[in-house]
Design a protein around this motif. Structure first.
Motif, PDB file in Angstrom:
ATOM      1  N   TRP A 130       0.824  -1.216   0.000  1.00 38.14           N
ATOM      2  CA  TRP A 130       0.000   0.000   0.000  1.00 38.14           C
ATOM      3  C   TRP A 130       0.855   1.262   0.000  1.00 38.14           C
ATOM      4  O   TRP A 130       0.504   2.268  -0.629  1.00 38.14           O
ATOM      5  CB  TRP A 130      -0.922  -0.042   1.216  1.00 38.14           C
ATOM      6  CG  TRP A 130      -1.603   1.222   1.580  1.00 38.14           C
ATOM      7  CD1 TRP A 130      -2.772   1.717   1.076  1.00 38.14           C
ATOM      8  CD2 TRP A 130      -1.181   2.163   2.598  1.00 38.14           C
ATOM      9  NE1 TRP A 130      -3.101   2.899   1.708  1.00 38.14           N
ATOM     10  CE2 TRP A 130      -2.144   3.189   2.631  1.00 38.14           C
ATOM     11  CE3 TRP A 130      -0.103   2.216   3.464  1.00 38.14           C
ATOM     12  CZ2 TRP A 130      -2.036   4.267   3.510  1.00 38.14           C
ATOM     13  CZ3 TRP A 130       0.007   3.282   4.338  1.00 38.14           C
ATOM     14  CH2 TRP A 130      -0.952   4.299   4.343  1.00 38.14           C
ATOM     15  N   THR A 131       2.019   1.229   0.691  1.00 36.12           N
ATOM     16  CA  THR A 131       2.872   2.421   0.733  1.00 36.12           C
ATOM     17  C   THR A 131       3.375   2.802  -0.661  1.00 36.12           C
ATOM     18  O   THR A 131       3.706   3.962  -0.901  1.00 36.12           O
ATOM     19  CB  THR A 131       4.088   2.226   1.663  1.00 36.12           C
ATOM     20  OG1 THR A 131       4.911   1.152   1.179  1.00 36.12           O
ATOM     21  CG2 THR A 131       3.645   1.937   3.092  1.00 36.12           C
ATOM     22  N   GLU A 132       3.428   1.862  -1.575  1.00 34.52           N
ATOM     23  CA  GLU A 132       3.917   2.172  -2.924  1.00 34.52           C
ATOM     24  C   GLU A 132       2.966   3.075  -3.694  1.00 34.52           C
ATOM     25  O   GLU A 132       3.395   3.827  -4.574  1.00 34.52           O
ATOM     26  CB  GLU A 132       4.150   0.879  -3.697  1.00 34.52           C
ATOM     27  CG  GLU A 132       5.284   0.033  -3.150  1.00 34.52           C
ATOM     28  CD  GLU A 132       5.939  -0.782  -4.227  1.00 34.52           C
ATOM     29  OE1 GLU A 132       6.950  -0.313  -4.783  1.00 34.52           O
ATOM     30  OE2 GLU A 132       5.431  -1.878  -4.511  1.00 34.52           O
ATOM     31  N   THR A 133       1.679   3.012  -3.369  1.00 35.73           N
ATOM     32  CA  THR A 133       0.690   3.811  -4.101  1.00 35.73           C
ATOM     33  C   THR A 133       0.068   4.918  -3.263  1.00 35.73           C
ATOM     34  O   THR A 133      -0.527   5.842  -3.821  1.00 35.73           O
ATOM     35  CB  THR A 133      -0.444   2.905  -4.622  1.00 35.73           C
ATOM     36  OG1 THR A 133      -1.030   2.184  -3.526  1.00 35.73           O
ATOM     37  CG2 THR A 133       0.084   1.907  -5.640  1.00 35.73           C
ATOM     38  N   ASN A 134       0.199   4.853  -1.947  1.00 37.23           N
ATOM     39  CA  ASN A 134      -0.494   5.809  -1.082  1.00 37.23           C
ATOM     40  C   ASN A 134       0.426   6.648  -0.205  1.00 37.23           C
ATOM     41  O   ASN A 134      -0.055   7.484   0.559  1.00 37.23           O
ATOM     42  CB  ASN A 134      -1.501   5.076  -0.183  1.00 37.23           C
ATOM     43  CG  ASN A 134      -2.715   4.593  -0.945  1.00 37.23           C
ATOM     44  OD1 ASN A 134      -2.612   3.776  -1.859  1.00 37.23           O
ATOM     45  ND2 ASN A 134      -3.879   5.101  -0.595  1.00 37.23           N
ATOM     46  N   VAL A 135       1.738   6.450  -0.324  1.00 32.59           N
ATOM     47  CA  VAL A 135       2.695   7.185   0.505  1.00 32.59           C
ATOM     48  C   VAL A 135       3.808   7.719  -0.395  1.00 32.59           C
ATOM     49  O   VAL A 135       4.337   6.996  -1.243  1.00 32.59           O
ATOM     50  CB  VAL A 135       3.300   6.275   1.591  1.00 32.59           C
ATOM     51  CG1 VAL A 135       4.373   7.027   2.373  1.00 32.59           C
ATOM     52  CG2 VAL A 135       2.214   5.769   2.537  1.00 32.59           C
ATOM     53  N   GLU A 302      -2.380  12.878  -5.984  1.00 39.02           N
ATOM     54  CA  GLU A 302      -1.383  12.567  -7.007  1.00 39.02           C
ATOM     55  C   GLU A 302      -0.248  11.706  -6.461  1.00 39.02           C
ATOM     56  O   GLU A 302       0.595  11.222  -7.216  1.00 39.02           O
ATOM     57  CB  GLU A 302      -0.814  13.853  -7.576  1.00 39.02           C
ATOM     58  CG  GLU A 302      -1.834  14.675  -8.390  1.00 39.02           C
ATOM     59  CD  GLU A 302      -1.222  15.920  -8.966  1.00 39.02           C
ATOM     60  OE1 GLU A 302       0.021  16.074  -8.862  1.00 39.02           O
ATOM     61  OE2 GLU A 302      -1.968  16.751  -9.504  1.00 39.02           O
ATOM     62  N   ILE A 303      -0.218  11.509  -5.135  1.00 39.74           N
ATOM     63  CA  ILE A 303       0.834  10.690  -4.526  1.00 39.74           C
ATOM     64  C   ILE A 303       0.720   9.249  -5.031  1.00 39.74           C
ATOM     65  O   ILE A 303      -0.349   8.666  -5.042  1.00 39.74           O
ATOM     66  CB  ILE A 303       0.738  10.737  -2.989  1.00 39.74           C
ATOM     67  CG1 ILE A 303       1.205  12.097  -2.470  1.00 39.74           C
ATOM     68  CG2 ILE A 303       1.546   9.610  -2.338  1.00 39.74           C
ATOM     69  CD1 ILE A 303       1.049  12.298  -0.983  1.00 39.74           C
ATOM     70  N   GLY A 304       1.847   8.694  -5.458  1.00 42.32           N
ATOM     71  CA  GLY A 304       1.894   7.311  -5.893  1.00 42.32           C
ATOM     72  C   GLY A 304       1.463   7.071  -7.326  1.00 42.32           C
ATOM     73  O   GLY A 304       1.620   5.963  -7.841  1.00 42.32           O
TER      74      GLY A 304
END
Length: 308
Positions: A130-135, A302-304
């Motif tokens: 999840w951190t790859e697309t949301n952080v 726009e993050i990730g």
């Protein structure tokens, strides 16, 4: 700008007493700026102490930061009251639709277990993905760093014959790194772990850069540019008394433990330890937050996007 945390969080009074600039939620809404959104996935047993340690470092930034406390949903905390968790924490399931500029994943007292034996490992794998697309940028600490580098790169951890425990000199291997801006050539870092990752395993991955290392304790900090991740295997966030608290806990419980290396003055546990890592801890987190501010999109959504 100060850190923004709930007015009634126990860390609030501690930070104010220490001189950390803390902003109430009421004050924050008056400012017409977008605060940086930073999440703290707290896997440590004493969650309140860990909240203070990381909030202290984040709160030293000149930027306004809104800190969100997160916990895994598949594990019941034994050392923190349910009332505290319900009042101040959200489970990852409750925040997984949000975007964060920065996200911290702490250590956890499960080092001697294989990753797959950790009861919440499936949820941790989902969180890492999840951190790859949301952080925008993730700071993984101690077991959190070992687990993350294993998840993304299959870098193994290795059991130590005895606990790596104490304050050790480390070398700055990349003075030009934005994360080490202002760092001296060598510096002190607290170490407390039963396992390690090894340089030769990390060097197999050209996208991983070792930034800090100790001749005695090995790799300390690794940067991964593609994933915008930091892996900190030691504890720059520790309080002055943290290693002593661990030492006396084990002594009083009859657990075999050596005195922490180069920690108590004259190796006398009756003397108060001196904090020799605080300034570099603030530098590291200040540099991390500044780099997030310089590179994160203004529109959180726009993050990730560019990593998909």
């Amino acid at each position: 700008m100060p850190i923004r945390i709930p007015d009634t969080l126990p860390a609030f009074e501690t930070l104010v007493h220490e001189g950390v600039r803390v902003m109430t939620e009421t004050m924050a809404v008056r400012q017409d700026i977008r605060p940086l959104q930073i999440g703290l996935l707290n896997l440590m047993p004493n969650k309140i102490k860990t909240e203070v340690q990381f909030a202290r470092l984040i709160g030293a930034s000149p930027l306004q930061v809104e800190l969100t406390l997160v916990r895994v949903g598949g594990h019941k905390a034994k050392n923190t009251s349910e009332e505290h968790l319900l009042a101040f924490y959200q489970t990852w399931e409750e925040v997984k639709d949000r975007k964060f500029d920065g996200f911290i994943i702490t250590g956890a007292p499960v080092e001697n277990l294989a990753y797959e034996e950790v009861t919440y490992w499936n949820e941790m794998q989902q969180i890492f993905d999840w951190t790859e697309t949301n952080v925008h940028s993730t700071m993984n600490v101690c077991w959190g760093a070992m687990a993350a580098i294993y998840h993304f790169h299959k870098v193994p951890k290795h059991a130590l014959k005895e606990k790596a425990f104490g304050v050790y000199r480390h070398r700055n291997l990349s003075p030009a790194s934005v994360y080490l801006n202002g760092f001296s050539d060598d510096f002190q870092v607290p170490v407390s772990r039963w396992t390690e990752v090894r340089r030769r395993d990390i060097e197999k991955h050209p996208d991983l850069e070792i930034l800090m290392e100790s001749d005695e304790m090995g790799v300390c900090l690794v940067h991964e540019k593609r994933g915008n991740r930091l892996y900190m295997f030691n504890h720059v966030e520790y309080d002055s008394t943290s290693l002593g608290d661990e030492y006396f806990r084990d002594v009083n419980s009859g657990v075999p433990i050596k005195m922490p290396h180069d920690y108590f003055p004259h190796n006398d546990p009756t003397l108060t330890p001196l904090n020799r890592w605080r300034s570099h801890a603030h530098l590291l987190f200040g540099n991390w937050i500044n780099e997030i501010y310089q590179t994160t999109p203004y529109d959180l959504q726009e993050i990730g996007v560019d990593r998909r």
